[in-house]
Enzyme design. Structure first.
Site, short mmCIF file in Angstrom:
data_model
loop_
_atom_site.label_atom_id
_atom_site.label_comp_id
_atom_site.label_asym_id
_atom_site.label_seq_id
_atom_site.Cartn_x
_atom_site.Cartn_y
_atom_site.Cartn_z
N LYS A 184 0.85 -1.19 0.00
CA LYS A 184 0.00 0.00 0.00
C LYS A 184 0.89 1.24 0.00
CE LYS A 184 -1.89 2.74 2.77
NZ LYS A 184 -1.67 3.93 1.93
N GLU A 187 -1.33 7.25 0.05
CA GLU A 187 -2.53 7.65 -0.69
C GLU A 187 -2.25 8.85 -1.60
OE1 GLU A 187 -2.10 7.35 2.48
OE2 GLU A 187 -2.53 9.23 3.55
N GLY A 237 7.87 4.83 6.98
CA GLY A 237 7.08 6.04 7.18
C GLY A 237 7.43 6.72 8.47
N THR A 241 3.19 6.75 13.16
CA THR A 241 2.40 5.71 12.49
C THR A 241 3.09 4.36 12.64
OG1 THR A 241 1.80 7.40 10.88
CG2 THR A 241 1.22 5.15 10.34
N GLY A 242 4.41 4.36 12.58
CA GLY A 242 5.15 3.10 12.70
C GLY A 242 4.85 2.38 14.00
N GLU A 259 11.01 1.10 9.09
CA GLU A 259 11.99 2.07 8.54
C GLU A 259 11.39 3.44 8.78
OE1 GLU A 259 14.89 1.62 7.33
OE2 GLU A 259 15.00 -0.46 6.66
N CYS A 293 14.29 10.61 4.37
CA CYS A 293 14.44 10.10 5.74
C CYS A 293 15.86 10.31 6.25
CB CYS A 293 14.06 8.63 5.79
SG CYS A 293 14.95 7.62 4.62
N GLU A 393 11.90 15.77 13.39
CA GLU A 393 12.06 15.69 11.94
C GLU A 393 11.16 16.73 11.28
OE1 GLU A 393 10.44 12.16 10.07
OE2 GLU A 393 12.24 11.99 8.84
#
Ligand code: NAD
Length: 501
Positions: A184, A187, A237, A241-242, A259, A293, A393
Site C-alpha cells: 500500500k 494515498e 514512514g 504511524t510506525g 523504517e 528520511c 524531523e
C-alpha cells in the site's frame, strides 16, 4: 496536463486509478481520495479508497500468486526478476516522468531512483538460487539442516517521498525470498507503484504475486496489517504511524520491520575540505526539498569554520534552482502537500520564536512558483540542542546549524536525539573519521560523503528510527524465516522419550 494523461494511459491507468489485484485494476469501495498537483496546487485526479473488501481480494490474490511463485524453480524466479529489472530499464524515461508528474519530484532525482529500482530487481535476481541453509554438526545420529523459507504474504506500507524507489526497494527482496506482496503506497502517490507492478507482470511475474492497494492508511492500510493472512508487515514512514502499526501487527502475532524517520547529524571539522563539505551539506538536506528520511538536517560545525561555512551555505541557498520538476535544470521541487508545507513553515516559525535565526529562506519563494507548495532552502542558526528544530524531523528543506568545540562534544551532540538513521563526518583526519563513525549511533554513516546508498548495502535505523534492515543480504534474511530439519540417520535409533539426544 496532456503529458501526464498520456503516461497514465501508457501504463493502463487513464481515469482508472484503482488497486492492482491479481493482475486486474479493482475499483475501491471507500471514500474519494483527491490527488493534488503540488506544482499548481490543484486537484488533478480522484479515486476511491480501496477499503477492507478490496484488501480481502488482494490477500486471496497474493495466496494464489505465492503458490504460482513457489511452483517455479529458484533459477526461474531469478530469471523472471532479472527480466523485471531489464523491463524497468527499458521504460526508465516514462516511469521517471510519471513519478515526476504525479509526485512533484525533480526529473534528475526520479531518473536516478528508477535506475536504482532496476538495480534492485537485478541484484536480488542473483540471490534467488543462492539462498542456502546450513548443515549443523549436531552431537546425535541426526542430519540437521536449515532451510530459509518465505513468510507467505507480506504487507508493505510506503510513504510519499520516493514512491517508486521504495516500492522496488521492498518488493525485490521480498519476492526474491519467495514471498508474495500486498503493497500500500501513500494515498498521495499511488500511481508509480501501480505502474511498476504493471511492468513487472508484463515482464513475467505471476499475477497476484505483487498487489498494490490504492487507499488510505487508517482504512485500507490497517485492514491489510490486521488481515488473518498477513505474515509479515514492513512499514516505511513516520515514527508515530510506525509504532501504531507495529502494535497492530503484534496483536495479530505478526512480526514487523520499521523504517522510520531521522534527525541525522552532518559533522564538519575545521580540517575538512570545505568546498566538498559545503556541497555535501546542501545535498544532504535541500535535495528532494528535504523530504528524505536520511536528510542531514542538523549541521554540527567546529567553531573555527562556523562563520565561513554558514556564509557559504547562505549564499548557496539563494542560488539553487527551484522550479517545475520536469525541467532538467530544476534542483528542488515542491513539498508534497499543502499540509506538509504548513508543517514545515510552522516548525521554522516556532524555531524563530524560540530564539533561532533564519539565516536564509524560511518562506515561500513566490514569483512564478506562487501557486505551488514550494519552500525556499532554509538555513537556521543560533540553534540550541534542546529546541524542537534540533530534535524533531521537519521533512522539509530546513537545515539547523550548531557549533561544537571538541570531538567529544560533536559526538555528544550527534547522539543527543531519539533518532538514529544516518549521519556523516567531514575531516581529513583518518583516525578521527573512524572514531566518530564508531561513536555516532546511526544505521548508516558516511565519511566525507552524504546520501550514497546502494542495494547491495544494508540500510535501517537505530533507536527511534526503526528496526530491521532493508537492502543488501540482510533484507533478504529479514524476509525469510529459518526452519530446522532433523533427519534420523542411525540404522537402529535408540527409542527416545522427551528430548532424544
Ligand atoms: P506516514 O507514516 O504518514 O505514512 C506511511 C504509510 O503508512 C502510508 O502508506 C500511509 O497511508 C500508511 N498509514 C498511515 N496510517 C496507517 C494506519 N493506521 N495503518 C496502516 N497504514 C497506515 O508517513 P509519510 O508522511 O507518508 O512519510 C514520511 C515519513 O516517512 C517520514 O517520517 C520519513 O522519515 C519516513 N521515511 C522513512 C524512510 C526509511 O527508510 N527509514 C524512508 C522514507 C521515508
Amino acid at each position: 496536463m496532456a503529458e501526464r494523461t498520456e503516461l497514465l494511459e501508457a501504463f493502463g491507468l487513464q481515469h482508472r486509478i484503482a488497486s492492482h489485484v491479481g493482475g486486474e485494476l479493482v475499483a475501491g469501495q471507500g471514500a474519494s481520495v483527491e490527488l493534488v498537483d503540488p506544482v499548481q496546487g490543484e486537484v488533478w485526479a480522484a479515486y476511491a479508497d480501496a477499503g477492507p473488501g478490496v484488501v480481502a481480494q488482494a490477500m486471496t490474490a497474493a495466496e494464489a500468486g505465492f503458490r504460482a511463485w513457489q511452483g517455479l524453480t529458484a533459477s526461474a524466479r531469478g530469471l523472471a526478476m532479472w527480466q523485471v529489472g531489464h523491463a524497468v530499464r527499458a521504460r526508465l524515461e516514462e516511469l521517471a516522468l510519471l513519478e515526476t508528474l504525479t509526485s512533484g519530484k525533480p526529473i534528475r532525482d526520479t531518473r536516478a531512483e528508477v535506475l536504482k529500482v532496476a538495480e534492485m530487481f537485478e541484484y536480488y535476481a542473483g540471490w534467488c538460487d543462492k539462498l542456502l541453509g546450513d548443515v549443523i554438526p549436531v552431537p546425535t545420529s541426526h542430519l540437521n539442516y536449515t532451510r530459509l523459507e518465505p513468510f507467505g504474504t507480506v504487507v508493505q506500507l510506503t510513504p510519499w517521498n520516493a514512491p517508486v524507489f521504495t516500492a522496488g526497494w521492498q518488493i525485490a527482496p521480498a519476492i526474491a525470498a519467495g514471498n508474495a506482496v500486498v503493497l500500500k503506497p501513500s494515498e498521495l502517490t499511488p500511481v508509480s507503484s501501480l505502474a511498476l507492478v504493471r511492468i513487472a507482470e508484463d515482464a513475467g511475474l505471476p499475477k497476484g504475486l505483487v498487489n498494490v492497494l490504492a487507499g488510505l492508511g487508517p482504512t485500507t492500510g490497517e485492514a491489510a496489517v490486521t488481515h488473518a493472512a498477513t505474515r509479515l508487515v514492513v512499514f516505511v514512514g513516520s515514527p508515530a504511524t510506525g509504532s501504531l502499526i507495529a502494535g497492530a501487527a503484534a496483536r495479530n502475532t505478526v512480526p514487523s520491520i520499521l523504517e522510520l524517520g531521522g534527525k541525522s547529524a552532518n559533522i564538519v571539522f575545521a580540517d575538512a575540505d570545505l568546498d566538498r563539505a559545503s556541497l555535501g551539506a546542501q545535498a544532504a538536506v535541500w535535495s528532494g526539498a528535504g523530504q528524505s528520511c536520511v536528510a542531514g538536517s542538523r549541521l554540527l560545525v567546529e567553531r573555527p569554520v562556523l562563520d565561513e561555512l554558514t556564509a557559504r551555505l547562505g549564499r548557496a541557498a539563494g542560488h539553487l534552482v527551484l522550479g517545475a520538476p520536469a525541467e532538467p535544470a530544476t534542483q528542488i521541487g515542491p513539498i508534497i502537500s499543502r499540509q506538509q508545507w504548513q508543517t514545515v513553515d510552522r516548525m521554522v516559525r516556532e524555531a524563530e520564536a524560540e530564539g533561532a535565526r533564519i539565516a536564509a529562506g524560511g518562506r515561500h519563494p513566490g514569483g512564478s512558483l506562487e501557486r505551488g507548495f514550494f519552500y525556499a532552502p532554509t538555513l537556521v542558526d543560533a540553534v540550541r540542542p534542546e529546541m524542537a528544530i534540533a530534535q524533531e524531523e521537519v521533512f522539509g528543506p530546513v537545515l539547523a546549524v550548531m557549533p561544537f568545540d571538541s570531538e567529544a562534544e560533536a559526538v555528544a551532540l550527534a547522539n543527543a536525539t531519539r533518532f538514529g538513521l544516518a549521519g556523516a563526518v567531514w575531516t581529513r583526519d583518518v583516525g578521527r573519521a573512524h572514531r566518530v563513525a564508531a561513536a555516532v549511533r546511526a544505521g548508516t554513516f558516511w565519511v566525507n560523503s552524504y546520501k550514497t546508498i546502494n542495494v547491495m548495502s544494508p540500510f535501517g535505523g537505530f533507536g527511534r528510527s526503526g528496526y530491521g534492515r532493508s537492502s543488501g543480504r540482510e533484507a533478504l534474511m529479514a524476509y525469510t524465516q529459518t526452519k530446522s530439519v532433523w533427519v534420523e540417520t542411525a540404522a537402529d535409533p535408540a527409542p527416545g522419550f522427551g528430548y532424544a539426544g
